[in-house]
Write an enzyme that holds these catalytic residues in place. Structure first.
Site, PDB file in Angstrom:
ATOM      1  N   ASP A   1       0.786  -1.254   0.000  1.00 40.79           N
ATOM      2  CA  ASP A   1       0.000   0.000   0.000  1.00 40.79           C
ATOM      3  C   ASP A   1       0.816   1.302   0.000  1.00 40.79           C
ATOM      4  O   ASP A   1       0.493   2.237   0.757  1.00 40.79           O
ATOM      5  CB  ASP A   1      -0.969   0.019   1.203  1.00 40.79           C
ATOM      6  CG  ASP A   1      -1.988  -1.121   1.182  1.00 40.79           C
ATOM      7  OD1 ASP A   1      -1.932  -1.951   0.264  1.00 40.79           O
ATOM      8  OD2 ASP A   1      -2.831  -1.171   2.092  1.00 40.79           O
TER       9      ASP A   1
ATOM     10  N   HIS B   1     -17.506   2.538   1.071  1.00 39.87           N
ATOM     11  CA  HIS B   1     -16.957   1.425   1.858  1.00 39.87           C
ATOM     12  C   HIS B   1     -17.291   1.557   3.345  1.00 39.87           C
ATOM     13  O   HIS B   1     -17.223   2.650   3.907  1.00 39.87           O
ATOM     14  CB  HIS B   1     -15.438   1.342   1.672  1.00 39.87           C
ATOM     15  CG  HIS B   1     -14.873   0.024   2.085  1.00 39.87           C
ATOM     16  ND1 HIS B   1     -14.276  -0.176   3.302  1.00 39.87           N
ATOM     17  CD2 HIS B   1     -14.860  -1.172   1.450  1.00 39.87           C
ATOM     18  CE1 HIS B   1     -13.898  -1.449   3.388  1.00 39.87           C
ATOM     19  NE2 HIS B   1     -14.236  -2.072   2.279  1.00 39.87           N
TER      20      HIS B   1
ATOM     21  N   LYS C   1      -7.144  -4.907  -2.974  1.00 43.67           N
ATOM     22  CA  LYS C   1      -7.912  -5.452  -1.851  1.00 43.67           C
ATOM     23  C   LYS C   1      -8.808  -4.373  -1.255  1.00 43.67           C
ATOM     24  O   LYS C   1      -8.522  -3.190  -1.402  1.00 43.67           O
ATOM     25  CB  LYS C   1      -6.957  -5.997  -0.779  1.00 43.67           C
ATOM     26  CG  LYS C   1      -6.025  -4.914  -0.254  1.00 43.67           C
ATOM     27  CD  LYS C   1      -4.960  -5.460   0.660  1.00 43.67           C
ATOM     28  CE  LYS C   1      -4.066  -4.359   1.172  1.00 43.67           C
ATOM     29  NZ  LYS C   1      -4.768  -3.311   1.954  1.00 43.67           N
TER      30      LYS C   1
ATOM     31  N   CYS D   1      -1.920  -2.782   7.600  1.00 44.29           N
ATOM     32  CA  CYS D   1      -1.813  -3.696   6.463  1.00 44.29           C
ATOM     33  C   CYS D   1      -0.514  -4.498   6.444  1.00 44.29           C
ATOM     34  O   CYS D   1      -0.516  -5.669   6.055  1.00 44.29           O
ATOM     35  CB  CYS D   1      -2.058  -2.948   5.166  1.00 44.29           C
ATOM     36  SG  CYS D   1      -3.792  -2.421   5.060  1.00 44.29           S
TER      37      CYS D   1
HETATM   38  C1  VGL Z   1      -4.620   0.650   5.788  1.00 40.86           C
HETATM   39  C2  VGL Z   1      -6.154   1.514   7.245  1.00 40.86           C
HETATM   40  C3  VGL Z   1      -7.139   1.415   6.295  1.00 40.86           C
HETATM   41  C4  VGL Z   1      -3.195   0.249   5.547  1.00 40.86           C
HETATM   42  C5  VGL Z   1      -5.595   0.536   4.830  1.00 40.86           C
HETATM   43  O1  VGL Z   1      -2.771   0.200   4.377  1.00 40.86           O
HETATM   44  O2  VGL Z   1      -2.477  -0.013   6.537  1.00 40.86           O
HETATM   45  N1  VGL Z   1      -4.905   1.131   6.994  1.00 40.86           N
HETATM   46  N2  VGL Z   1      -6.850   0.921   5.087  1.00 40.86           N
END
Ligand code: VGL
Ligand code: ZN
Length: 200
Positions: free
Chosen positions: A9, A53, A107, A152
């Site tokens: 991410d 979401h 995802k 994540c």
């Molecule tokens: C993430 C919170 C919400 C991450 C993704 O990539 O850690 N954290 N969505």
């Protein structure tokens, strides 16, 4: 037997000025690019949410970001709207060498279920397909880097360890959100699960 680099991410919304900015998120980009050379397989993940979401505080009445609600699969931290499919915020950091990726795993597309891990949605059973991909390529060792260390990256590392991979997290190439002690808790949990935590 081979080893893959999992880049979690590294997207605009998790970098400074992004919707869910992680302090120093952009400082890990160049080191990650350099690290890619040492791996035969490079996987990038991309948080990829529809605009309604259920992990967004805006999808709930009278809730604000970082509140916690009960979802079917357990507690859910509510986030600011982030990484909306097709938006600038969902794009990789512009300096990330995304052309090196062998595969990109998206995802968090199911509006009802969050998905921190690169392997399973937060219901713990719906697979992303990454495990099948890695098994097929006989990858047994994983190094994880990216954002955010305590969400994540940690969820991915814990699932990977459970699935039997030898897992290393490069903390020097990861940064955390650290809401309410979540960073120390995640580091503790990873360490107990046998994840190799290294700083360089
Ligand atoms: C993430 C919170 C919400 C991450 C993704 O990539 O850690 N954290 N969505
Ligand atoms: Zn998300």
């Amino acid at each position: 037997m081979s080893e893959a680099l999992l880049v979690i991410d590294v997207q605009n919304d998790f970098c400074p000025k992004g919707a869910l900015a992680v302090a120093g998120g952009d400082t890990i980009v160049q080191p990650i690019n350099a690290a890619m050379d040492k791996f035969s397989t490079v996987v990038l993940t991309q948080d990829w949410h529809p605009n309604d979401h259920k992990s967004f505080a805006s999808s709930h009445e009278n809730k604000k970001p970082f509140d916690i609600v009960e979802m079917l699969y357990g507690d859910q931290v509510l986030w600011p709207d982030h990484c909306i499919q097709g938006s600038m915020g969902a794009r990789f950091h512009p300096d990330l060498n995304h052309t090196r990726a062998d595969v990109i795993i998206r995802k968090g597309s199911n509006p009802a279920v969050d998905s921190y891990s690169a392997f399973f949605e937060n219901d713990k059973v719906t697979p992303t397909g990454l495990h099948g991909y890695l098994k097929n390529r006989e990858v047994t060792k994983l190094t994880l880097v990216g954002l955010a260390t305590d969400y994540c990256v940690a969820f991915s590392a814990l699932d990977a360890a459970k699935l039997g991979y030898a897992v290393t997290v490069r903390l020097d190439m990861a940064r955390g959100i650290d809401s309410d002690g979540s960073l120390n808790a995640a580091i503790d949990e990873m360490s107990k699960a046998g994840v190799n935590l290294v700083n360089g």
